[in-house]
Scaffold this active site. Structure first.
Site, short mmCIF file in Angstrom:
data_model
loop_
_atom_site.label_atom_id
_atom_site.label_comp_id
_atom_site.label_asym_id
_atom_site.label_seq_id
_atom_site.Cartn_x
_atom_site.Cartn_y
_atom_site.Cartn_z
N ASP A 13 -9.67 -32.55 29.06
CA ASP A 13 -9.80 -31.73 27.86
C ASP A 13 -8.50 -31.66 27.08
O ASP A 13 -7.45 -32.14 27.52
CB ASP A 13 -10.26 -30.32 28.23
CG ASP A 13 -9.54 -29.77 29.46
OD1 ASP A 13 -8.37 -30.14 29.68
OD2 ASP A 13 -10.15 -28.97 30.20
N ASN A 63 -13.56 -17.76 35.54
CA ASN A 63 -14.96 -17.49 35.20
C ASN A 63 -15.88 -18.62 35.64
O ASN A 63 -17.06 -18.65 35.28
CB ASN A 63 -15.11 -17.23 33.70
CG ASN A 63 -14.72 -18.44 32.85
OD1 ASN A 63 -14.32 -19.48 33.37
ND2 ASN A 63 -14.84 -18.30 31.54
N HIS A 102 -15.35 -21.91 35.03
CA HIS A 102 -15.36 -23.12 34.20
C HIS A 102 -14.61 -24.25 34.89
O HIS A 102 -13.69 -24.03 35.66
CB HIS A 102 -14.80 -22.85 32.79
CG HIS A 102 -13.32 -22.71 32.70
ND1 HIS A 102 -12.71 -21.55 32.27
CD2 HIS A 102 -12.30 -23.57 32.96
CE1 HIS A 102 -11.40 -21.72 32.25
NE2 HIS A 102 -11.13 -22.93 32.69
N GLU A 128 -17.46 -23.79 29.67
CA GLU A 128 -17.51 -22.36 29.88
C GLU A 128 -18.92 -21.91 30.30
O GLU A 128 -19.91 -22.60 30.04
CB GLU A 128 -17.12 -21.62 28.59
CG GLU A 128 -15.73 -21.92 28.08
CD GLU A 128 -14.64 -21.11 28.80
OE1 GLU A 128 -14.87 -20.68 29.94
OE2 GLU A 128 -13.58 -20.91 28.19
#
Length: 243
Positions: A68, A137, A139, A144
């Site tokens: 990313d 979280n 990811h 996400e």
């Protein structure tokens, strides 16, 4: 299949991670490496640089594909992931920089950049080894939690929790980008082997959810349970809730 490797020190964590990558390059010098950024893999990259300087491993024929990149940061920005990879690994080993690939976050049309990166991945074929970190979280990459997950490279709006977690790298939270380009879950799961790195007590709960909880798009890392070859390297704190 999940293979969980528990380690007792940072040094062992880094050695195990680096040895998996080095062993692949020794048997397949032309390997396609899927690489990740963030604080967790830094020690692994440092160890790889040591192994290179010792003459134990070469990256000369390898290709790399990063997960990313932030949108809105030029490639030479101190917090861009291109800069991160150059500083932490690429500039210290014999890899050809033309064979290192990071999504572009500086293009005027991010959606086009995502499409081009996906075409690059398709042309490369299968990733031989994909390194992953784990977000608080759930990811992986910047995929996400959501009602649905994208298979291909795409533009994503970052969760506030993700931005807060990354704010320590910037002078102020307002400087943290709000969007990123990320490899999709389909591309990640096509890799021949995945190595998930997790350290610290703060990752214990989400790691247990990812590896032992239900498959859910609200915890993207749970999709790793469907992959046939996942190695999980954990320290004692991150692995405390794993059976």
């Amino acid at each position: 299949m999940l293979n969980i490797i528990r380690v007792t020190s940072d040094e062992q964590f880094n050695e195990v991670g680096a040895s998996i990558i080095a062993s692949l390059l020794q048997t397949n010098p032309r390997a396609n490496l899927g690489l990740a950024t963030g604080s967790t893999p830094v020690g692994v990259y440092n160890k790889l640089v040591e192994l290179y300087k010792e003459g134990s491993v070469s990256f000369a024929q390898a290709h790399s594909y990063n997960l990313d990149e932030y949108i809105g940061l030029p490639s030479d920005h101190p917090e861009s992931y291109r800069r991160f990879m150059n500083d932490k690994l690429f500039n210290h080993v014999d890899i050809n920089l033309e064979n290192t690939h990071v999504p572009s976050g500086s293009k005027e049309h991010p959606e086009q950049a995502a499409k081009e990166y996906n075409q690059l991945l398709d042309a490369a074929g299968q990733i031989d080894l994909q390194i992953l970190g784990l977000g608080h979280n759930g990811h992986i990459g910047f995929n996400e939690p959501a009602t649905e997950l994208h298979a291909a490279t795409h533009v994503v709006e970052l969760e506030e929790d993700t931005r807060q977690a990354n704010a320590r790298f910037f002078d102020h939270i307002d400087q943290v980008p709000t969007h990123a380009v990320t490899m999709g879950m389909g591309s990640i799961l096509k890799s021949k082997q995945i190595v998930l790195l997790a350290k610290g007590e703060s990752k214990a709960e989400i790691l247990a959810r990812a590896l032992m909880g239900p498959l859910t798009t609200q915890c993207p890392a749970s999709m790793l349970q469907t992959h046939p070859n996942v190695v999980v390297i954990v320290d004692q704190a991150a692995g405390e809730l794993l059976k």
